[in-house]
Structure formats: C-alpha cells, structure tokens
Scaffold this motif. Structure first.
Motif, short mmCIF file in Angstrom:
data_model
loop_
_atom_site.label_atom_id
_atom_site.label_comp_id
_atom_site.label_asym_id
_atom_site.label_seq_id
_atom_site.Cartn_x
_atom_site.Cartn_y
_atom_site.Cartn_z
N ASP A 69 0.85 -1.19 0.00
CA ASP A 69 0.00 0.00 0.00
C ASP A 69 0.88 1.24 0.00
O ASP A 69 1.65 1.47 0.93
CB ASP A 69 -0.92 0.01 1.22
CG ASP A 69 -1.92 -1.13 1.18
OD1 ASP A 69 -2.36 -1.48 0.07
OD2 ASP A 69 -2.24 -1.67 2.26
N ALA A 70 0.76 2.03 -1.06
CA ALA A 70 1.55 3.24 -1.18
C ALA A 70 1.01 4.30 -0.22
O ALA A 70 -0.20 4.38 0.01
CB ALA A 70 1.50 3.76 -2.62
N PRO A 71 1.89 5.10 0.34
CA PRO A 71 1.43 6.14 1.26
C PRO A 71 0.67 7.23 0.51
O PRO A 71 0.87 7.45 -0.68
CB PRO A 71 2.73 6.69 1.87
CG PRO A 71 3.78 6.35 0.88
CD PRO A 71 3.35 5.09 0.20
N ASP A 72 -0.21 7.90 1.23
CA ASP A 72 -0.94 9.03 0.65
C ASP A 72 0.03 10.18 0.38
O ASP A 72 1.02 10.36 1.12
CB ASP A 72 -2.04 9.51 1.58
CG ASP A 72 -3.15 8.49 1.74
OD1 ASP A 72 -3.20 7.53 0.94
OD2 ASP A 72 -3.98 8.66 2.66
N PHE A 73 -0.27 10.95 -0.65
CA PHE A 73 0.59 12.07 -1.04
C PHE A 73 -0.31 13.24 -1.39
O PHE A 73 -1.20 13.13 -2.25
CB PHE A 73 1.45 11.68 -2.25
CG PHE A 73 2.34 12.77 -2.74
CD1 PHE A 73 3.54 13.06 -2.11
CD2 PHE A 73 1.97 13.54 -3.83
CE1 PHE A 73 4.35 14.07 -2.56
CE2 PHE A 73 2.79 14.55 -4.30
CZ PHE A 73 3.98 14.81 -3.66
#
Length: 80
Positions: A69-73
C-alpha cells in the motif's frame, strides 16, 4: 594503392564522426541552457500563476511478495 578503406578504418571514421557530433551537440545544448538561465526577462509577462493540487491516495502496488500500500501524497505545485 588501395582503392577502398578497410572495415577497421571505416568503423574508426564512423566512430570519430559520432563522437565529434555528440560533443558538438553537447556544447551547443549546454550553451543554449546557459543563455536561457541567464535570461533576465520573466517567463510569464502577464503575471499569471497557477496552482495544481496533487492528491494520490488509496494506491497499491502488486509485488511478488504481496500487495504494498503506497502512502498518501498531498502536495501543491505552483508556477508563474
């Protein structure tokens, strides 16, 4: 007296021509970049600006080891 150059001579001439062309192109592009960097005029004569929001959330990447899961940006890019 030889009438045709050998393959080695031909390949050396081609290689020399390619290297010379690459060096000349690099010098030309480098000098154009320096001239553009030294340009004192504004890039936007009307004084307009923009603001672009970049919002990336709920993204995942599949890997051989499972889902990551990619971090929010959240960011804003401004320009004039």
């Amino acid at each position: 007296m030889r009438s045709h150059p050998s393959d080695l001579e031909t390949s050396m001439r081609v290689r020399t021509a390619l290297i010379t062309t690459a060096l000349a192109a690099t010098a030309l592009l480098g000098s154009a970049g320096l001239a553009a960097a030294a340009d004192p005029e504004p890039t936007n004569p009307l004084g307009l600006s923009n603001d672009v929001p970049l919002d990336f959330e709920n993204n995942a990447v599949g890997t051989p080891f499972g889902q990551w899961d990619a971090p929010d940006f959240h960011e804003h890019v401004s320009g004039s």
